[in-house]
Design a protein around this motif. Structure first.
Motif, PDB file in Angstrom:
ATOM      1  N   LEU A   9       1.152  -0.244   5.511  1.00 24.24           N
ATOM      2  CA  LEU A   9       1.738   1.076   5.704  1.00 24.24           C
ATOM      3  C   LEU A   9       2.881   1.063   6.709  1.00 24.24           C
ATOM      4  O   LEU A   9       3.865   1.788   6.534  1.00 24.24           O
ATOM      5  CB  LEU A   9       0.652   2.069   6.155  1.00 24.24           C
ATOM      6  N   ASP A  10       2.770   0.255   7.761  1.00 25.75           N
ATOM      7  CA  ASP A  10       3.851   0.239   8.758  1.00 25.75           C
ATOM      8  C   ASP A  10       4.975  -0.725   8.392  1.00 25.75           C
ATOM      9  O   ASP A  10       5.955  -0.850   9.128  1.00 25.75           O
ATOM     10  CB  ASP A  10       3.306  -0.046  10.159  1.00 25.75           C
ATOM     11  N   GLY A  11       4.857  -1.419   7.261  1.00 24.69           N
ATOM     12  CA  GLY A  11       5.932  -2.270   6.781  1.00 24.69           C
ATOM     13  C   GLY A  11       5.920  -3.685   7.323  1.00 24.69           C
ATOM     14  O   GLY A  11       6.859  -4.448   7.079  1.00 24.69           O
ATOM     15  N   THR A  12       4.891  -4.090   8.047  1.00 26.91           N
ATOM     16  CA  THR A  12       4.804  -5.443   8.585  1.00 26.91           C
ATOM     17  C   THR A  12       4.690  -6.482   7.472  1.00 26.91           C
ATOM     18  O   THR A  12       5.300  -7.537   7.546  1.00 26.91           O
ATOM     19  CB  THR A  12       3.588  -5.564   9.535  1.00 26.91           C
ATOM     20  N   VAL A  13       3.902  -6.179   6.440  1.00 27.42           N
ATOM     21  CA  VAL A  13       3.731  -7.082   5.305  1.00 27.42           C
ATOM     22  C   VAL A  13       4.005  -6.318   4.009  1.00 27.42           C
ATOM     23  O   VAL A  13       3.959  -5.091   3.980  1.00 27.42           O
ATOM     24  CB  VAL A  13       2.304  -7.699   5.263  1.00 27.42           C
ATOM     25  N   GLU A  14       4.264  -7.054   2.943  1.00 32.10           N
ATOM     26  CA  GLU A  14       4.529  -6.436   1.639  1.00 32.10           C
ATOM     27  C   GLU A  14       3.298  -6.461   0.728  1.00 32.10           C
ATOM     28  O   GLU A  14       3.259  -5.756  -0.264  1.00 32.10           O
ATOM     29  CB  GLU A  14       5.693  -7.136   0.943  1.00 32.10           C
ATOM     30  N   ALA A  15       2.312  -7.306   1.072  1.00 36.83           N
ATOM     31  CA  ALA A  15       1.111  -7.415   0.238  1.00 36.83           C
ATOM     32  C   ALA A  15      -0.074  -7.854   1.092  1.00 36.83           C
ATOM     33  O   ALA A  15       0.093  -8.562   2.087  1.00 36.83           O
ATOM     34  CB  ALA A  15       1.334  -8.400  -0.891  1.00 36.83           C
ATOM     35  N   ILE A  16      -1.246  -7.421   0.690  1.00 37.62           N
ATOM     36  CA  ILE A  16      -2.499  -7.822   1.339  1.00 37.62           C
ATOM     37  C   ILE A  16      -3.418  -8.350   0.246  1.00 37.62           C
ATOM     38  O   ILE A  16      -3.709  -7.643  -0.721  1.00 37.62           O
ATOM     39  CB  ILE A  16      -3.169  -6.637   2.067  1.00 37.62           C
ATOM     40  N   ASP A  17      -3.848  -9.587   0.387  1.00 35.04           N
ATOM     41  CA  ASP A  17      -4.797 -10.172  -0.553  1.00 35.04           C
ATOM     42  C   ASP A  17      -6.198 -10.073   0.031  1.00 35.04           C
ATOM     43  O   ASP A  17      -6.380 -10.142   1.251  1.00 35.04           O
ATOM     44  CB  ASP A  17      -4.460 -11.640  -0.827  1.00 35.04           C
ATOM     45  N   PHE A  18      -7.191  -9.925  -0.838  1.00 33.09           N
ATOM     46  CA  PHE A  18      -8.571  -9.848  -0.363  1.00 33.09           C
ATOM     47  C   PHE A  18      -9.514 -10.457  -1.383  1.00 33.09           C
ATOM     48  O   PHE A  18      -9.204 -10.535  -2.572  1.00 33.09           O
ATOM     49  CB  PHE A  18      -8.976  -8.398  -0.056  1.00 33.09           C
ATOM     50  N   GLU A  51       8.406   2.693  -2.824  1.00 32.85           N
ATOM     51  CA  GLU A  51       7.711   3.502  -1.817  1.00 32.85           C
ATOM     52  C   GLU A  51       6.212   3.611  -2.081  1.00 32.85           C
ATOM     53  O   GLU A  51       5.475   4.173  -1.276  1.00 32.85           O
ATOM     54  CB  GLU A  51       8.316   4.915  -1.769  1.00 32.85           C
ATOM     55  N   ASP A  52       5.745   3.103  -3.219  1.00 37.72           N
ATOM     56  CA  ASP A  52       4.347   3.262  -3.605  1.00 37.72           C
ATOM     57  C   ASP A  52       3.533   2.011  -3.312  1.00 37.72           C
ATOM     58  O   ASP A  52       4.061   0.905  -3.230  1.00 37.72           O
ATOM     59  CB  ASP A  52       4.246   3.582  -5.103  1.00 37.72           C
ATOM     60  N   LEU A  53       2.219   2.208  -3.172  1.00 38.86           N
ATOM     61  CA  LEU A  53       1.267   1.110  -2.993  1.00 38.86           C
ATOM     62  C   LEU A  53       0.413   1.015  -4.250  1.00 38.86           C
ATOM     63  O   LEU A  53      -0.041   2.029  -4.781  1.00 38.86           O
ATOM     64  CB  LEU A  53       0.374   1.364  -1.786  1.00 38.86           C
ATOM     65  N   PHE A  54       0.183  -0.226  -4.692  1.00 43.57           N
ATOM     66  CA  PHE A  54      -0.606  -0.452  -5.897  1.00 43.57           C
ATOM     67  C   PHE A  54      -1.711  -1.456  -5.612  1.00 43.57           C
ATOM     68  O   PHE A  54      -1.561  -2.323  -4.759  1.00 43.57           O
ATOM     69  CB  PHE A  54       0.279  -0.972  -7.037  1.00 43.57           C
ATOM     70  N   LEU A 102      -5.775   6.800  -9.650  1.00 44.01           N
ATOM     71  CA  LEU A 102      -5.372   7.024  -8.270  1.00 44.01           C
ATOM     72  C   LEU A 102      -6.508   6.611  -7.350  1.00 44.01           C
ATOM     73  O   LEU A 102      -7.639   7.054  -7.510  1.00 44.01           O
ATOM     74  CB  LEU A 102      -5.023   8.495  -8.040  1.00 44.01           C
ATOM     75  N   VAL A 103      -6.202   5.746  -6.388  1.00 46.06           N
ATOM     76  CA  VAL A 103      -7.174   5.273  -5.405  1.00 46.06           C
ATOM     77  C   VAL A 103      -6.782   5.887  -4.073  1.00 46.06           C
ATOM     78  O   VAL A 103      -5.688   5.645  -3.570  1.00 46.06           O
ATOM     79  CB  VAL A 103      -7.168   3.728  -5.322  1.00 46.06           C
ATOM     80  N   ALA A 104      -7.686   6.685  -3.508  1.00 47.98           N
ATOM     81  CA  ALA A 104      -7.367   7.406  -2.269  1.00 47.98           C
ATOM     82  C   ALA A 104      -7.686   6.549  -1.050  1.00 47.98           C
ATOM     83  O   ALA A 104      -8.663   5.816  -1.020  1.00 47.98           O
ATOM     84  CB  ALA A 104      -8.154   8.705  -2.213  1.00 47.98           C
ATOM     85  N   TYR A 105      -6.817   6.656  -0.037  1.00 45.87           N
ATOM     86  CA  TYR A 105      -7.072   6.010   1.241  1.00 45.87           C
ATOM     87  C   TYR A 105      -6.964   7.052   2.343  1.00 45.87           C
ATOM     88  O   TYR A 105      -6.329   8.094   2.181  1.00 45.87           O
ATOM     89  CB  TYR A 105      -6.120   4.836   1.500  1.00 45.87           C
ATOM     90  N   LYS A 106      -7.646   6.771   3.436  1.00 50.70           N
ATOM     91  CA  LYS A 106      -7.664   7.708   4.561  1.00 50.70           C
ATOM     92  C   LYS A 106      -7.511   6.911   5.846  1.00 50.70           C
ATOM     93  O   LYS A 106      -8.246   5.943   6.065  1.00 50.70           O
ATOM     94  CB  LYS A 106      -8.984   8.480   4.573  1.00 50.70           C
ATOM     95  N   GLU A 107      -6.550   7.303   6.665  1.00 45.84           N
ATOM     96  CA  GLU A 107      -6.325   6.677   7.969  1.00 45.84           C
ATOM     97  C   GLU A 107      -6.185   5.163   7.854  1.00 45.84           C
ATOM     98  O   GLU A 107      -6.876   4.410   8.532  1.00 45.84           O
ATOM     99  CB  GLU A 107      -7.433   7.050   8.940  1.00 45.84           C
ATOM    100  N   SER A 108      -5.341   4.703   6.991  1.00 50.32           N
ATOM    101  CA  SER A 108      -5.012   3.286   6.771  1.00 50.32           C
ATOM    102  C   SER A 108      -6.205   2.422   6.348  1.00 50.32           C
ATOM    103  O   SER A 108      -6.206   1.221   6.556  1.00 50.32           O
ATOM    104  CB  SER A 108      -4.338   2.684   8.008  1.00 50.32           C
ATOM    105  N   THR A 109      -7.215   3.039   5.752  1.00 56.61           N
ATOM    106  CA  THR A 109      -8.357   2.295   5.214  1.00 56.61           C
ATOM    107  C   THR A 109      -8.665   2.819   3.814  1.00 56.61           C
ATOM    108  O   THR A 109      -8.738   4.026   3.601  1.00 56.61           O
ATOM    109  CB  THR A 109      -9.602   2.466   6.107  1.00 56.61           C
TER     110      THR A 109
END
Length: 169
Positions: A9-18, A51-54, A102-109
């Motif tokens: 969200l803050d733009g530090t990375v472009e992708a997160i793998d898990f 601007e979107d997250l997938f 649509l997958v909802a997130y709250k407070e960066s989680t």
């Protein structure tokens, strides 16, 4: 199953793998119990596009169920995908307005538990079969035709061909 997306969200990375293994209790679908034999493997990533997250994740699980034809218990390994766009929970976009998940997130989680269960339920077959070539049960004696052939006579005559049978007699 929660994933922290604050760096995304803050733009530090472009992708997160898990990769996570999730213990999901047995599922009940229309009065039918589905027992998950192993933890559900969720392997994927959340990425930014403009601007979107997938989210794009593969969900793999093994379940135990009874065959719809022969009633024997069997286990099946399934792999399905979870694809969707992340939106903030306070956002006013409703799923009726869009065709995508649509997958909802709250407070960066983002909590993926509900979406993983939903993907599992959608990937289950309408009629579970132990094998595509399952012969089922004899309608007269109940013998499992996969194990051995029964000695019941098949005297069913299609009503459309009943007159032809009279000609042969």
């Amino acid at each position: 199953m929660k994933v922290d997306i604050s760096k995304l969200l803050d733009g530090t990375v472009e992708a997160i793998d898990f990769y996570k293994e999730v213990d999901i209790p047995n599922l009940s679908v229309k009065g039918k119990e589905i027992q998950l034999l192993t933890p559900v493997n969720v392997d994927g990533g959340i990425y930014r596009a403009d601007e979107d997250l997938f989210i794009n994740a593969t969900i793999a699980y093994t379940y135990k169920e009874n065959c719809a034809r022969c009633l024997e218990e069997f286990s099946n390994k399934v792999s399905t995908v979870l694809l969707g766009r992340l939106v903030e929970q306070d956002n006013s976009i409703s799923e009726e307005e869009t065709d995508e998940i649509l997958v909802a997130y709250k407070e960066s989680t983002v909590d993926l538990q509900e979406f993983v269960v939903s993907a599992i339920l959608l990937s289950l077959p309408m009629k579970a079969l132990c094998d595509e070539a399952c012969k089922g049960l004899c309608p007269k004696c109940g013998q499992n035709l996969n194990l051995q052939k029964c000695n019941c006579e098949d005297d069913f005559i299609d009503p459309r061909f009943a007159k032809l049978k009279e000609l042969l007699d």
